[in-house]
Design an enzyme around this catalytic site. Structure first.
Site, short mmCIF file in Angstrom:
data_model
loop_
_atom_site.label_atom_id
_atom_site.label_comp_id
_atom_site.label_asym_id
_atom_site.label_seq_id
_atom_site.Cartn_x
_atom_site.Cartn_y
_atom_site.Cartn_z
N TYR A 90 41.42 12.34 66.64
CA TYR A 90 42.90 12.92 66.76
C TYR A 90 43.51 12.70 67.89
O TYR A 90 44.65 12.43 68.12
CB TYR A 90 42.87 14.34 66.21
CG TYR A 90 42.23 14.44 64.76
CD1 TYR A 90 42.96 14.46 63.69
CD2 TYR A 90 41.03 14.75 64.50
CE1 TYR A 90 42.66 14.97 62.30
CE2 TYR A 90 40.27 15.18 63.44
CZ TYR A 90 41.27 15.07 62.38
OH TYR A 90 40.88 15.49 61.13
N CYS A 91 42.68 12.92 69.25
CA CYS A 91 43.33 12.90 70.42
C CYS A 91 43.55 11.31 70.72
O CYS A 91 44.61 11.02 71.25
CB CYS A 91 42.07 13.33 71.36
SG CYS A 91 42.01 14.92 71.22
N ASN A 92 42.65 10.37 70.21
CA ASN A 92 43.09 9.06 70.71
C ASN A 92 44.32 8.41 69.70
O ASN A 92 44.83 7.65 70.27
CB ASN A 92 41.83 7.99 69.93
CG ASN A 92 40.75 8.43 70.90
OD1 ASN A 92 40.68 8.47 72.12
ND2 ASN A 92 39.34 8.53 70.23
#
Length: 224
Positions: A90-92
């Site tokens: 999700y962060c990427n």
């Protein structure tokens, strides 16, 4: 497709156990439990918000150079996003979305940095994998995350799950504490005032990068 639409599509496939994820329902239930408990704790309400002063920081970039918030703010507004780590899909996806809007951020006279508790070697990997042209700064012990009110400790049952999945945060971060920052995005005006803040204890929800552009432009205009 919007950032949140991409996140929702990934989440649906992941939680359905579709290949290549093949995640057991018990793992999904544990992750959902941890997120629900973090939301219910109210910890996000204590994070820095719009109108607050932003904590100053000086952190190492992946190339070993030091990056100072004070130096960046002398050039214009500063966009700061808190990044859990290279292991978080999700962060990427969020970093990729921020990279897409980086020309608009820079056109408004602002700088963009990500801050993560992970070691520089993992930040270098993140930069390569996500084709970033902005830095991921290493935040030892998640101290800057704590200054922004974002640091939280993982519950024991989630630590056990992470260990079973070989998601070794102490190795990723060079820190035995098993803490993470809540995902957050800030726009800081040149005088150090936070003019936009978005903090969400649910790591699967992220605001669209374009939402902060009006705040960036207003902060830049106010500094002239």
């Amino acid at each position: 497709m919007s950032l949140q639409s991409k996140l929702d599509a990934f989440k649906a496939d992941f939680e359905a156990g579709k290949p290549p994820y093949n995640v057991p329902p018990a793992v999904i239930a544990t992750m959902r439990r941890a997120t629900a408990e973090l939301i219910a704790s109210g910890v996000a309400q204590h994070a820095r918000k719009a109108g607050d002063r932003a904590p100053a920081f000086t952190l190492d970039a992946p190339d070993g150079t030091q990056v100072s918030s004070a130096d960046l703010l002398r050039r214009g507004p500063l966009v700061t996003t808190f990044y859990r780590g290279v292991w978080c899909p999700y962060c990427n996806m969020e970093l990729q979305a921020l990279q897409d809007v980086l020309p608009d951020i820079e056109a408004a006279g602002a700088s963009l940095v990500a801050i993560s508790p992970q070691l520089p070697v993992n930040s270098r990997k993140s930069v390569r994998q996500n084709a970033l042209t902005f830095p991921i700064l290493s935040d030892p012990h998640n101290d800057v995350g704590a200054a922004f009110g974002l640091r939280f400790a993982l519950p024991d049952y989630l630590i056990a799950l992470y260990k079973s999945l070989r998601n070794d945060l102490p190795a990723f971060n060079g820190d035995p504490s098993w803490t993470l920052p809540m995902p957050a995005r800030y726009v800081i005006a040149p005088d150090g005032t936070i003019v936009y803040a978005e903090v969400n204890p649910d790591y699967t929800h992220r605001p669209e990068p374009s939402e902060m552009l009006p705040a960036i432009r207003k902060a830049a205009a106010g500094a002239r």
